[in-house]
Design an enzyme around this catalytic site. Structure first.
Site, PDB file in Angstrom:
ATOM      1  N   LYS A 111     -17.474 -14.635  -1.800  1.00 26.47           N
ATOM      2  CA  LYS A 111     -17.599 -13.794  -0.616  1.00 26.47           C
ATOM      3  C   LYS A 111     -16.267 -13.106  -0.379  1.00 26.47           C
ATOM      4  O   LYS A 111     -15.285 -13.373  -1.079  1.00 26.47           O
ATOM      5  CB  LYS A 111     -18.017 -14.601   0.608  1.00 26.47           C
ATOM      6  CG  LYS A 111     -17.157 -15.838   0.878  1.00 26.47           C
ATOM      7  CD  LYS A 111     -17.686 -16.652   2.054  1.00 26.47           C
ATOM      8  CE  LYS A 111     -18.947 -17.393   1.704  1.00 26.47           C
ATOM      9  NZ  LYS A 111     -20.113 -16.967   2.454  1.00 26.47           N
ATOM     10  N   ARG A 112     -16.216 -12.232   0.616  1.00 30.41           N
ATOM     11  CA  ARG A 112     -14.975 -11.575   0.974  1.00 30.41           C
ATOM     12  C   ARG A 112     -13.919 -12.631   1.305  1.00 30.41           C
ATOM     13  O   ARG A 112     -14.230 -13.689   1.853  1.00 30.41           O
ATOM     14  CB  ARG A 112     -15.240 -10.693   2.196  1.00 30.41           C
ATOM     15  CG  ARG A 112     -14.379  -9.483   2.346  1.00 30.41           C
ATOM     16  CD  ARG A 112     -15.035  -8.477   3.295  1.00 30.41           C
ATOM     17  NE  ARG A 112     -15.760  -9.083   4.384  1.00 30.41           N
ATOM     18  CZ  ARG A 112     -15.222  -9.411   5.568  1.00 30.41           C
ATOM     19  NH1 ARG A 112     -13.936  -9.225   5.785  1.00 30.41           N
ATOM     20  NH2 ARG A 112     -15.969  -9.922   6.519  1.00 30.41           N
ATOM     21  N   LYS A 116     -13.479 -17.423   6.765  1.00 29.04           N
ATOM     22  CA  LYS A 116     -14.443 -17.920   5.777  1.00 29.04           C
ATOM     23  C   LYS A 116     -13.949 -19.193   5.092  1.00 29.04           C
ATOM     24  O   LYS A 116     -14.680 -19.860   4.391  1.00 29.04           O
ATOM     25  CB  LYS A 116     -14.757 -16.833   4.752  1.00 29.04           C
ATOM     26  CG  LYS A 116     -15.470 -15.623   5.375  1.00 29.04           C
ATOM     27  CD  LYS A 116     -15.730 -14.532   4.358  1.00 29.04           C
ATOM     28  CE  LYS A 116     -16.348 -13.292   4.968  1.00 29.04           C
ATOM     29  NZ  LYS A 116     -17.750 -13.457   5.366  1.00 29.04           N
ATOM     30  N   THR A 122     -25.270 -13.549   3.949  1.00 31.69           N
ATOM     31  CA  THR A 122     -26.470 -13.339   3.138  1.00 31.69           C
ATOM     32  C   THR A 122     -26.323 -14.022   1.780  1.00 31.69           C
ATOM     33  O   THR A 122     -27.316 -14.288   1.108  1.00 31.69           O
ATOM     34  CB  THR A 122     -26.766 -11.840   2.932  1.00 31.69           C
ATOM     35  OG1 THR A 122     -25.586 -11.193   2.441  1.00 31.69           O
ATOM     36  CG2 THR A 122     -27.213 -11.185   4.220  1.00 31.69           C
ATOM     37  N   LYS A 180     -29.052 -15.957  -0.839  1.00 36.01           N
ATOM     38  CA  LYS A 180     -29.191 -15.690  -2.282  1.00 36.01           C
ATOM     39  C   LYS A 180     -29.042 -16.978  -3.078  1.00 36.01           C
ATOM     40  O   LYS A 180     -29.758 -17.205  -4.064  1.00 36.01           O
ATOM     41  CB  LYS A 180     -28.162 -14.648  -2.716  1.00 36.01           C
ATOM     42  CG  LYS A 180     -28.380 -13.281  -2.092  1.00 36.01           C
ATOM     43  CD  LYS A 180     -27.133 -12.416  -2.145  1.00 36.01           C
ATOM     44  CE  LYS A 180     -27.273 -11.212  -1.225  1.00 36.01           C
ATOM     45  NZ  LYS A 180     -25.984 -10.542  -0.957  1.00 36.01           N
ATOM     46  N   HIS A 226     -22.042  -6.636  13.733  1.00 31.70           N
ATOM     47  CA  HIS A 226     -21.872  -7.545  12.595  1.00 31.70           C
ATOM     48  C   HIS A 226     -20.727  -8.529  12.764  1.00 31.70           C
ATOM     49  O   HIS A 226     -20.307  -9.141  11.777  1.00 31.70           O
ATOM     50  CB  HIS A 226     -21.640  -6.745  11.312  1.00 31.70           C
ATOM     51  CG  HIS A 226     -22.880  -6.162  10.716  1.00 31.70           C
ATOM     52  ND1 HIS A 226     -23.737  -6.872   9.901  1.00 31.70           N
ATOM     53  CD2 HIS A 226     -23.423  -4.923  10.829  1.00 31.70           C
ATOM     54  CE1 HIS A 226     -24.742  -6.097   9.528  1.00 31.70           C
ATOM     55  NE2 HIS A 226     -24.572  -4.906  10.076  1.00 31.70           N
TER      56      HIS A 226
END
Length: 798
Positions: A534-535, A540, A642, A646, A346
């Site tokens: 998100k995290r 990110k 993901t 969504k 991952h």
């Protein structure tokens, strides 16, 4: 029980009195929730038993999915949807003066996960059951999960998550299936009947007790099982200090991801991992023996899939059982093991590839370490035979090296399949991060692009949009999500586009009401809802987002003629408790929000919202309301994502880099239906290899960048002194390793294009429809079919 609403009401009232010991008039909403939940669990129990009996009778191949996380969300409404009884229940409760939505709010989000890894596991379980595939999950029943996030004065504060305070109505405790797990102690080898037998002596033994939860398929008779393990003291502990032993034991299943800054936390994490795999393997083999007897053909009937490296100790644990308990020789055991285990990677972040210091690993798991050491010795010997004298190659591939056990190396060597989770991610693994292993085992590597449970993220989360879709293309898209592509025939239908706009507006209003209720901040629903949830992690790049917001604020303040389409920027993210830098970003977002939201000169043109304690049930409110989906990770760093899927299936448009699954989204929807910016993965990797990037140049040559970066440290934020120096230093002193400043100008330009597109209402709705239509590919049903066909070798049993 649920044949019609009258029958439901009769059973419900009787069950309420029996379960709660009170009349309906005296009962509370909590009583109603517990009663309804117990009725549903009882309702599925026959199919649950029948499913397991069929698996036992047919002796077909089964898969067991091991994951340290399962981010399930709330199950009440989802189970009603899957069972096809939502309408009956809702109408029956309404007759009794009970609001189903209020009962749903009483259900806590199961505290079993953190982010994409755990939500992926939950989506996979949903698809396995819905596709009638024989697949079960194994995880840990965390008492407190990760943590409940509170924002206090802009800072993240972690509180224990109390999701089990009122019990878990969906679980069944199976104390008779408990198993023992040994830690510490020493291993003694004795010769018995002509073979060497290993005995684990003086171990600290922990009892693993399973709690089973039904996984209900959509409009299906299949009910699979999620088995969660809880750590409890052994029945007859041999320790004098019983209280300390009890605390140590219960800590194993208390929190997800304990802080591993110090050795105590590292030991606890490693304990959790071995606890999960040992309990799971013992359970799997017990069921297998009932069916097949001998374990010699285990790999022909069972696949154990490990979700990232956390459960990789399943490899030495299976070897231990096959050798020590079953009496197989090494070669037999190794053949069975490596053909039973499949591994999903991952990450492309080398620093995130798990490794454990030998000085912690060896004493905690003495027999397991011996086996890992033997696996490593034999593997390195094979490498030497292949390329004698190439010590550098052997050192780079070794499982144990530099006093560390490298878990990803163990996972690759001890499995038959290694898959990435997006096409770009898999190629990066093959060409860079795991290239030496790919050259060694090219047949093992494959790609399985992630997917989402479209029934939860569209049918459940966005019922109005689901109704519109069903009205236009029929109901079969719920089971055949690729049929969403049929929506394209409506891309020039003004009536459909207007309905799409109205639904989005209604969802935005619901989220705006929630924001006002939670935070007291009014937001303009005609503005662009630009969302990044998100995290919280540096790669990110929530930082890029917030620096752009600061730029917009500066423009509004400095230029009276500055025009922009109003924006509401919404964030949701948890930072790991020990991740100092990520917590600084949260503080920065909230500091910017405080400044922007209270400046009367800004008005409704710009608002910034940080929604605390991001979780599945909150996500279900957010995704349907989004106009823009921020997917802005540094290219090559995000394995898949993901959240991007969504957002897409709910009609949001992606603003993102060509990273992870964004690449495949871009290919499907085309240039005209997505906003792409920034460096490509190839360009990023070139900079990492060759150098040549100097963030200070961008700071000096772009006045916009210089202004926002200086504002981090020049007193721009009232009452905040030196708070954001670590962020300032990361951008300039540490040369901005995630290329925030490099991509800034391109990001600003893409936001300008977003504004232009949003003002063209017809064009925007067409873009939105196009994204929904192409989102069927990203259903976890498609992903699971690929796993079942290409890796697991399992078939629907009915």
């Amino acid at each position: 029980m649920f044949s019609n609403k009258e029958k439901f009401k009769e059973v419900f009232l009787n069950r309420l009195e029996m379960l709660c010991g009170k009349s309906f008039a005296e009962s509370t909403s909590r009583d109603h929730y517990q009663t309804l939940g117990s009725m549903i669990r009882e309702y599925v129990s026959n199919d649950w038993i029948t499913t397991n009996e069929r698996y036992m009778a047919t002796k077909g191949k089964q898969v067991y999915y091991l994951s340290i996380e399962y981010l399930l969300g709330k199950l009440l409404r989802q189970n009603l949807l899957n069972l096809g009884i939502e309408e009956i229940i809702q109408d029956g409760l309404e007759d009794l003066g009970i609001d189903l939505s209020e009962l749903e709010e009483l259900e806590p989000d199961a505290g079993l996960g953190n982010g994409g890894l755990g939500r992926l596991a939950a989506c996979f379980l949903d698809s396995l059951a819905s596709l009638n595939l024989p697949g079960h999950g194994h995880g840990i029943r965390y008492k407190h999960g990760l943590f409940e996030q509170k924002i206090v004065d802009g800072y993240q504060v972690e509180l224990p998550e109390q999701w089990l305070r009122s019990g878990n109505v969906w679980e069944v405790r199976k104390a008779d299936l408990a198993v023992s797990i040994p830690f510490w102690g020493k291993v003694e080898a004795r010769e018995e009947n002509g073979r060497l037998v290993f005995h684990h002596l003086h171990a600290e033994t922990v009892t693993a007790v399973p709690y089973d939860m039904p996984v209900v398929g959509f409009h299906s008779d299949t009910v699979n099982t999620l088995r969660l393990w809880s750590a409890e003291p052994a029945q007859f502990p041999i320790f004098k200090d019983i209280l300390n032993y009890k605390r140590r034991t219960e800590a194993i299943s208390e929190f997800l991801y304990p802080d591993d800054t110090h050795d105590e936390g590292k030991i606890l994490r490693l304990k959790q991992q071995y606890f999960l795999v040992s309990a799971s393997v013992q359970s799997i083999l017990r069921s297998y023996r009932k069916q097949h007897g001998s374990l010699l053909h285990l790999h022909e009937h069972i696949c154990i899939h490990i979700n990232d490296t956390h459960p990789v100790l399943v490899i030495p644990e299976l070897m231990r059982i096959l050798i020590d308990d079953e009496g197989l020789d090494w070669d037999q055991a190794w053949h069975i093991t490596k053909n039973t285990i499949a591994y999903t990677n991952h990450t492309t972040l080398s620093e995130a590839l798990e490794k454990w210091p030998v000085y912690i690993f060896q004493p905690l798991l003495p027999r397991i370490y011996m086996i890992v050491e033997e696996i490593n010795e034999r593997f390195c010997h094979d490498l030497w035979e292949e390329t004698p004298g190439d010590w550098d190659r052997i050192a780079s591939l070794a499982i144990i090296a530099d006093h560390f056990v490298k878990m990803a190396h163990l996972a690759i060597v001890g499995s038959f399949s290694v898959n990435g989770v997006a096409r770009l991610h898999t190629e990066i693994l093959k060409e860079r991060e795991m290239k030496p292993f790919f050259l060694l085992y090219p047949e093992k590597f494959n790609n399985k692009t992630n997917g989402i449970a479209h029934r939860r993220w569209l049918l459940k989360a966005n019922p109005k949009l689901s109704e519109l879709i069903t009205d236009k293309i029929g109901p079969s898209w719920t089971s055949r999500p690729h049929e969403l592509i049929d929506l394209l025939k409506y891309e020039n239908d003004n009536s459909v586009l207007q309905q799409l706009k109205n639904i989005k507006q209604e969802n935005k209003q619901k989220l705006a009401d929630f924001i006002y209720q939670q935070m007291g901040v009014p937001v303009d629903t005609s503005a662009i809802f630009d969302i990044q949830v998100k995290r919280l992690h540096a790669y990110k790049r929530q930082l890029l987002n917030v620096l752009h917001i600061m730029y917009l604020y500066n423009q509004i303040k400095d230029d009276p003629n500055f025009q922009m389409v109003p924006r509401v920027f919404i964030f949701g993210a948890k930072a790991s408790p020990g991740y100092y830098y990520a917590k600084k970003i949260i503080k920065l977002i909230n500091a910017v929000a405080d400044k922007v939201n209270h400046d009367p000169r800004v008005g409704d043109r710009l608002k910034v919202i940080f929604l605390e304690n991001y979780r599945v049930s909150l996500a279900e409110k957010i995704f349907p309301a989004a106009d823009i989906s921020e997917q802005i990770s540094t290219s090559s760093k995000e394995a898949s994502g993901t959240g991007n899927m969504k957002f897409m299936i709910n009609g949001a448009l992606t603003l993102g880099t060509l990273d992870g699954a964004n690449v495949e989204i871009h290919e499907l929807v085309g240039d005209d239906n997505i906003f792409i910016f920034g460096l490509t993965a190839e360009e990023v990797l070139h900079y990492y290899r060759k150098g040549g990037y100097d963030s200070i140049e961008y700071y000096h040559h772009d006045q916009r960048i210089r202004q926002v970066v200086d504002q981090l440290v020049n007193g721009f934020f009232d009452g905040v002194h030196n708070e954001f120096e670590p962020i300032f230093d990361s951008l300039l002193e540490e040369n901005d390793q995630y290329f925030v400043l490099k991509d800034f100008a391109s990001y600003v330009d893409s936001h300008r294009k977003v504004g232009e597109a949003f003002t063209d209402v017809q064009r925007w709705q067409k873009m939105s429809l196009n994204n929904i239509a192409h989102a069927g590919y990203f259903s976890s049903d498609r992903t699971i079919k690929e796993y079942a066909r290409d890796i697991w070798g399992i078939q629907p049993l009915w």
